[in-house]
Design an enzyme around this catalytic site. Structure first.
Site, short mmCIF file in Angstrom:
data_model
loop_
_atom_site.label_atom_id
_atom_site.label_comp_id
_atom_site.label_asym_id
_atom_site.label_seq_id
_atom_site.Cartn_x
_atom_site.Cartn_y
_atom_site.Cartn_z
NE ARG A 1 63.20 33.46 88.21
CZ ARG A 1 63.64 32.38 89.57
NH1 ARG A 1 65.10 32.66 89.31
NH2 ARG A 1 63.08 32.99 89.98
CE LYS B 1 60.81 36.29 93.38
NZ LYS B 1 60.64 35.38 92.54
NE ARG C 1 64.32 17.11 102.36
CZ ARG C 1 64.94 17.06 102.90
NH1 ARG C 1 64.20 15.70 103.94
NH2 ARG C 1 66.28 16.57 103.14
C1 BTN Z 1 60.55 36.52 88.96
O1 BTN Z 1 59.86 35.83 88.73
O2 BTN Z 1 61.57 36.50 90.07
C2 BTN Z 1 61.44 37.84 88.14
C3 BTN Z 1 61.06 39.44 87.82
C4 BTN Z 1 61.57 40.33 87.75
C5 BTN Z 1 60.46 41.98 86.88
C6 BTN Z 1 61.43 42.89 86.78
S1 BTN Z 1 61.18 44.34 86.94
C7 BTN Z 1 61.74 44.88 85.70
C8 BTN Z 1 61.77 44.29 84.61
N1 BTN Z 1 60.55 44.43 83.54
C9 BTN Z 1 59.69 43.00 83.49
O3 BTN Z 1 58.84 42.94 82.92
N2 BTN Z 1 60.05 42.34 84.45
C10 BTN Z 1 61.71 42.85 85.21
#
Ligand code: BTN
Length: 323
Positions: free
Chosen positions: A120, A185, A321
């Protein structure tokens, strides 16, 4: 011989000498060394074990399309429009975008490794081969973008359901759609929409699920991360089984979302809401304020209890926080 074949030979976790690898692969030792270096460069932790040669620190399962299909329940296998596994691709989600209108509903693209995995907010997603899962799924909806609020939150629940189906408990959801475990994560979710606001549209749901990370990958991630190995005493589920379980959860969950919207996920979300009752700082275009997480509503908005009353947040950065 390609790097994936070298990785497949090492997958058992046994140590193999350079000359044995060279004999099995039909390559020179110099060529083997080059392939090993290429795999290491992508994040595969191949150790040099003196005269014994090369070894992975644990056995791995290479992803295999027929094994994944064999693990899918028949009703799910029938719903799938395509199931394509690549050794390497720029991004599984970009591949579905390229297929565009030609792609059938529930087209699934997976890869062992992505060269330009997208996260993202323009971030990249680390995608080493042999360790994790990178899955994208195309689903069309007739009712337009307007009906899809909450889809990315629902996808968080879909990931949790898949992990639970393999007996793994503990991961939680941080609004809007981070799947966390052990403070880091565990999975990333990227939902990309195209089409019309009130007409036919398509969602490409991309999921990166960490099964095994190495110390080097943790450092490269530049944010706290976790993997299923941490939740399973170092033995994450079989990757093909996890992939099939995730695909089944996606197909069932996206069908359910189409029928009932986010309302069908709100209870599951609430049960695993990592922000409930937690002191939060909310940063949005409108400014910054503090409050306490008070769950999510049926549209997927984050509710925050503040001195000025309950606020509903549709889009913002949320940080916990520290007391
Ligand atoms: C994030 O930033 O949290 C989202 C990450 C999403 C990664 C997945 S891997 C499969 C699909 N292909 C990508 O290029 N991105 C998503």
């Amino acid at each position: 011989m390609q790097p994936q074949q070298i990785l497949a030979i090492l997958a058992t976790g046994e140590a193999l000498s350079g000359s044995r690898l060279a004999a099995e692969a039909g390559l020179t030792r110099a060529a083997i060394w080059k392939q090993i270096e290429a795999l290491r460069h992508r994040g595969v932790p191949i150790e040099s074990v003196g005269s014994a040669g090369y070894q992975l620190p644990w056995p791995i399962q290479m992803l295999d399309e027929s094994s994944i299909r064999a693990e899918l329940p028949v009703v799910i296998a029938r719903r799938i429009g395509a199931l394509d596994l690549y050794w390497e691709i720029d991004s599984t989600s970009s591949e579905l975008q390229r297929r565009g209108s030609a792609a059938p509903d529930f087209s699934i693209v997976m890869a062992e490794t992505q060269t330009a995995g997208r996260g993202r907010r323009g971030r990249s997603w680390l995608s080493p081969p042999g360790l994790n899962l990178y899955v994208s799924c195309l689903k069309r909806f007739d009712a337009g973008f307007a009906s899809l609020s909450g889809l990315s939150l629902a996808t968080g629940v879909i990931v949790l359901r898949a992990v639970h189906a393999l007996g793994i408990v503990g991961p939680r959801l941080k609004w809007p759609n981070d799947v966390l475990a052990e403070g880091g994560k565990l999975a990333g979710i990227l939902v990309e929409l195209s089409g019309e606001y009130q007409g036919p549209c398509a969602a490409i749901v991309g999921i990166g699920l960490n099964l095994r990370l190495t110390e080097a990958l943790r450092e490269q991630a530049r944010q706290p991360v976790s993997d299923l190995a941490m939740l399973t005493h170092g033995v994450p589920p079989d990757r093909n089984r996890m992939a099939a379980t995730l695909i089944a959860s996606l197909v069932e969950g996206l069908d359910q979302f189409e029928r009932a919207g986010f309302a069908a996920f709100v209870d599951d979300y609430a049960e695993h809401d990592a922000l409930h009752g937690v002191p939060l700082r909310i940063s949005s275009a409108a400014g910054e304020f503090d409050g306490v997480g008070a769950g999510i509503d049926v549209r997927g908005a984050l509710q925050v209890r503040t001195a000025a009353g309950m606020q509903r947040i549709d889009s913002a950065d949320v940080t916990v926080r520290r007391a």
